[in-house]
Motif scaffolding. Structure first.
Motif, PDB file in Angstrom:
ATOM      1  N   THR A 124       0.840  -1.200   0.000  1.00  0.00           N
ATOM      2  CA  THR A 124       0.000   0.000   0.000  1.00  0.00           C
ATOM      3  C   THR A 124       0.877   1.252   0.000  1.00  0.00           C
ATOM      4  O   THR A 124       0.640   2.197  -0.766  1.00  0.00           O
ATOM      5  CB  THR A 124      -0.944  -0.011   1.219  1.00  0.00           C
ATOM      6  N   ARG A 125       1.904   1.256   0.816  1.00  0.00           N
ATOM      7  CA  ARG A 125       2.839   2.392   0.870  1.00  0.00           C
ATOM      8  C   ARG A 125       3.534   2.576  -0.474  1.00  0.00           C
ATOM      9  O   ARG A 125       3.669   3.696  -0.972  1.00  0.00           O
ATOM     10  CB  ARG A 125       3.873   2.165   1.975  1.00  0.00           C
ATOM     11  N   ALA A 126       3.974   1.475  -1.070  1.00  0.00           N
ATOM     12  CA  ALA A 126       4.667   1.555  -2.365  1.00  0.00           C
ATOM     13  C   ALA A 126       3.743   2.096  -3.453  1.00  0.00           C
ATOM     14  O   ALA A 126       4.146   2.931  -4.265  1.00  0.00           O
ATOM     15  CB  ALA A 126       5.198   0.177  -2.755  1.00  0.00           C
ATOM     16  N   HIS A 127       2.497   1.636  -3.468  1.00  0.00           N
ATOM     17  CA  HIS A 127       1.567   2.098  -4.495  1.00  0.00           C
ATOM     18  C   HIS A 127       1.292   3.594  -4.389  1.00  0.00           C
ATOM     19  O   HIS A 127       1.320   4.304  -5.393  1.00  0.00           O
ATOM     20  CB  HIS A 127       0.239   1.330  -4.422  1.00  0.00           C
ATOM     21  N   PHE A 128       1.028   4.068  -3.191  1.00  0.00           N
ATOM     22  CA  PHE A 128       0.673   5.476  -3.027  1.00  0.00           C
ATOM     23  C   PHE A 128       1.885   6.378  -2.861  1.00  0.00           C
ATOM     24  O   PHE A 128       1.766   7.599  -2.972  1.00  0.00           O
ATOM     25  CB  PHE A 128      -0.298   5.653  -1.852  1.00  0.00           C
ATOM     26  N   GLY A 129       3.049   5.783  -2.599  1.00  0.00           N
ATOM     27  CA  GLY A 129       4.272   6.570  -2.467  1.00  0.00           C
ATOM     28  C   GLY A 129       4.245   7.541  -1.298  1.00  0.00           C
ATOM     29  O   GLY A 129       4.869   8.600  -1.350  1.00  0.00           O
ATOM     30  N   ARG A 130       3.527   7.171  -0.261  1.00  0.00           N
ATOM     31  CA  ARG A 130       3.390   8.032   0.918  1.00  0.00           C
ATOM     32  C   ARG A 130       3.517   7.196   2.182  1.00  0.00           C
ATOM     33  O   ARG A 130       3.173   6.017   2.185  1.00  0.00           O
ATOM     34  CB  ARG A 130       2.030   8.726   0.919  1.00  0.00           C
ATOM     35  N   PRO A 131       3.941   7.822   3.261  1.00  0.00           N
ATOM     36  CA  PRO A 131       4.025   7.091   4.533  1.00  0.00           C
ATOM     37  C   PRO A 131       2.645   6.641   5.007  1.00  0.00           C
ATOM     38  O   PRO A 131       1.634   7.267   4.707  1.00  0.00           O
ATOM     39  CB  PRO A 131       4.614   8.108   5.506  1.00  0.00           C
ATOM     40  N   ILE A 132       2.650   5.556   5.732  1.00  0.00           N
ATOM     41  CA  ILE A 132       1.429   5.028   6.335  1.00  0.00           C
ATOM     42  C   ILE A 132       1.519   5.251   7.834  1.00  0.00           C
ATOM     43  O   ILE A 132       2.570   5.058   8.440  1.00  0.00           O
ATOM     44  CB  ILE A 132       1.264   3.538   6.020  1.00  0.00           C
ATOM     45  N   SER A 133       0.401   5.631   8.396  1.00  0.00           N
ATOM     46  CA  SER A 133       0.346   5.864   9.831  1.00  0.00           C
ATOM     47  C   SER A 133      -0.587   4.840  10.475  1.00  0.00           C
ATOM     48  O   SER A 133      -1.802   5.026  10.488  1.00  0.00           O
ATOM     49  CB  SER A 133      -0.165   7.284  10.084  1.00  0.00           C
ATOM     50  N   PRO A 134      -0.026   3.741  11.010  1.00  0.00           N
ATOM     51  CA  PRO A 134      -0.888   2.778  11.713  1.00  0.00           C
ATOM     52  C   PRO A 134      -1.366   3.368  13.046  1.00  0.00           C
ATOM     53  O   PRO A 134      -0.562   3.849  13.832  1.00  0.00           O
ATOM     54  CB  PRO A 134       0.019   1.571  11.959  1.00  0.00           C
ATOM     55  N   SER A 135      -2.662   3.361  13.253  1.00  0.00           N
ATOM     56  CA  SER A 135      -3.199   3.851  14.529  1.00  0.00           C
ATOM     57  C   SER A 135      -3.411   2.702  15.501  1.00  0.00           C
ATOM     58  O   SER A 135      -3.465   2.919  16.709  1.00  0.00           O
ATOM     59  CB  SER A 135      -4.508   4.600  14.302  1.00  0.00           C
ATOM     60  N   SER A 136      -3.541   1.515  14.986  1.00  0.00           N
ATOM     61  CA  SER A 136      -3.683   0.327  15.820  1.00  0.00           C
ATOM     62  C   SER A 136      -3.157  -0.850  15.027  1.00  0.00           C
ATOM     63  O   SER A 136      -3.484  -1.020  13.850  1.00  0.00           O
ATOM     64  CB  SER A 136      -5.157   0.110  16.176  1.00  0.00           C
ATOM     65  N   SER A 192      -4.275  -4.454  10.982  1.00  0.00           N
ATOM     66  CA  SER A 192      -3.846  -3.105  11.315  1.00  0.00           C
ATOM     67  C   SER A 192      -4.924  -2.123  10.896  1.00  0.00           C
ATOM     68  O   SER A 192      -5.611  -2.334   9.896  1.00  0.00           O
ATOM     69  CB  SER A 192      -2.532  -2.763  10.604  1.00  0.00           C
ATOM     70  N   ASP A 193      -5.060  -1.065  11.685  1.00  0.00           N
ATOM     71  CA  ASP A 193      -5.887   0.090  11.315  1.00  0.00           C
ATOM     72  C   ASP A 193      -4.903   1.174  10.912  1.00  0.00           C
ATOM     73  O   ASP A 193      -3.929   1.423  11.638  1.00  0.00           O
ATOM     74  CB  ASP A 193      -6.713   0.578  12.501  1.00  0.00           C
ATOM     75  N   PHE A 194      -5.149   1.819   9.777  1.00  0.00           N
ATOM     76  CA  PHE A 194      -4.171   2.792   9.308  1.00  0.00           C
ATOM     77  C   PHE A 194      -4.788   3.783   8.325  1.00  0.00           C
ATOM     78  O   PHE A 194      -5.906   3.589   7.848  1.00  0.00           O
ATOM     79  CB  PHE A 194      -2.984   2.087   8.643  1.00  0.00           C
ATOM     80  N   GLU A 195      -4.005   4.812   8.046  1.00  0.00           N
ATOM     81  CA  GLU A 195      -4.332   5.791   7.018  1.00  0.00           C
ATOM     82  C   GLU A 195      -3.084   6.048   6.199  1.00  0.00           C
ATOM     83  O   GLU A 195      -1.967   5.868   6.693  1.00  0.00           O
ATOM     84  CB  GLU A 195      -4.802   7.099   7.649  1.00  0.00           C
ATOM     85  N   VAL A 196      -3.273   6.465   4.973  1.00  0.00           N
ATOM     86  CA  VAL A 196      -2.166   6.887   4.114  1.00  0.00           C
ATOM     87  C   VAL A 196      -2.268   8.401   4.014  1.00  0.00           C
ATOM     88  O   VAL A 196      -3.279   8.935   3.551  1.00  0.00           O
ATOM     89  CB  VAL A 196      -2.255   6.243   2.709  1.00  0.00           C
ATOM     90  N   GLY A 197      -1.242   9.090   4.482  1.00  0.00           N
ATOM     91  CA  GLY A 197      -1.269  10.546   4.521  1.00  0.00           C
ATOM     92  C   GLY A 197      -1.647  11.183   3.191  1.00  0.00           C
ATOM     93  O   GLY A 197      -1.061  10.889   2.163  1.00  0.00           O
ATOM     94  N   GLY A 198      -2.648  12.041   3.220  1.00  0.00           N
ATOM     95  CA  GLY A 198      -3.047  12.795   2.038  1.00  0.00           C
ATOM     96  C   GLY A 198      -3.887  12.029   1.034  1.00  0.00           C
ATOM     97  O   GLY A 198      -4.209  12.553  -0.031  1.00  0.00           O
ATOM     98  N   VAL A 199      -4.258  10.794   1.337  1.00  0.00           N
ATOM     99  CA  VAL A 199      -5.057   9.989   0.411  1.00  0.00           C
ATOM    100  C   VAL A 199      -6.383   9.651   1.102  1.00  0.00           C
ATOM    101  O   VAL A 199      -6.375   9.123   2.218  1.00  0.00           O
ATOM    102  CB  VAL A 199      -4.323   8.677   0.020  1.00  0.00           C
ATOM    103  N   PRO A 200      -7.515   9.937   0.449  1.00  0.00           N
ATOM    104  CA  PRO A 200      -8.805   9.596   1.065  1.00  0.00           C
ATOM    105  C   PRO A 200      -8.878   8.098   1.390  1.00  0.00           C
ATOM    106  O   PRO A 200      -8.445   7.254   0.592  1.00  0.00           O
ATOM    107  CB  PRO A 200      -9.835   9.980  -0.001  1.00  0.00           C
ATOM    108  N   ASN A 201      -9.415   7.781   2.530  1.00  0.00           N
ATOM    109  CA  ASN A 201      -9.483   6.388   2.961  1.00  0.00           C
ATOM    110  C   ASN A 201     -10.258   5.500   1.997  1.00  0.00           C
ATOM    111  O   ASN A 201      -9.926   4.328   1.836  1.00  0.00           O
ATOM    112  CB  ASN A 201     -10.067   6.313   4.368  1.00  0.00           C
TER     113      ASN A 201
END
Length: 192
Positions: free
Chosen positions: A49-61, A122-131
């Motif tokens: 997921t990180r590689a595809h979007f080219g952005r850091p991932i922030s796991p919240s849980s 994991s629960d997470f978001e990709v910075g700057g990308v709509p969930n």
């Protein structure tokens, strides 16, 4: 140990961090089998997921030991135990307690954050990308057990998060896609 690499971009400290664990004095350190499941999530879900979007991932849980899961899920466990007690009125106390304990463990065994039973989540978001965009991509490109778009609000693309789980045995992955609106689980991502 905390700086131990799980994958190219994720370390163990990210997987086990928990404010609740700190507040309750809970050691959220995984055993070897749990660490293998945590690593599987890093390698098979988060890294692609990180590689595809080219952005850091922030796991919240990510990982929760069983003791931590019990604390976090305490309100749900309380409701489960009360429901069992209500259904067993007139039964012996020992039978009721045994049934409550079984119902509690059945619930906790279905949870995937403890990374038990050869699965993890994991629960997470990709910075700057709509969930919703992240969830759609995972649904179309990765192998997963459950993919849940949690608390998403179409009027606020940053609302909520993505929950993704995976099982080690590939054919055991159900590819179940759903969304949670805060009170109920609904099939699909809601944009079909």
């Amino acid at each position: 140990m905390l700086n131990e690499r799980l994958s190219d971009n994720f370390i163990l400290a990210e997987a086990i961090k928990s404010r609740t664990a700190l507040e309750h004095g809970i050691d959220n350190t995984p055993n070897a089998a749990e660490k293998a499941n945590i690593t599987m999530i890093a390698v098979e879900i988060l890294e692609p997921t990180r590689a595809h979007f080219g952005r850091p991932i922030s796991p919240s849980s990510w990982f929760r030991c069983l003791q931590l899961e019990k604390v976090i899920c305490a309100p749900t466990i309380k409701r489960i135990r009360a429901r069992v007690a209500e259904n067993m009125k007139g039964e012996s106390v020992s039978d009721m307690v045994a049934a409550q304990d079984k119902a509690e463990m059945d619930y906790l065994n279905r949870k995937q954050h403890p990374a038990q039973n050869d699965d993890g989540a994991s629960d997470f978001e990709v910075g700057g990308v709509p969930n919703i965009v992240v969830a759609r991509w995972i649904a179309q490109n990765l192998i997963f057990d459950q993919l849940i778009l949690e608390f998403y609000d179409p009027d606020d693309p940053a609302a909520g998060w993505v929950h993704a789980s995976r099982r080690r045995v590939l054919e055991d992955n159900r590819r179940e896609v759903k969304r949670f609106d805060g009170s109920r689980y609904l099939p699909g991502l809601g944009d079909e």
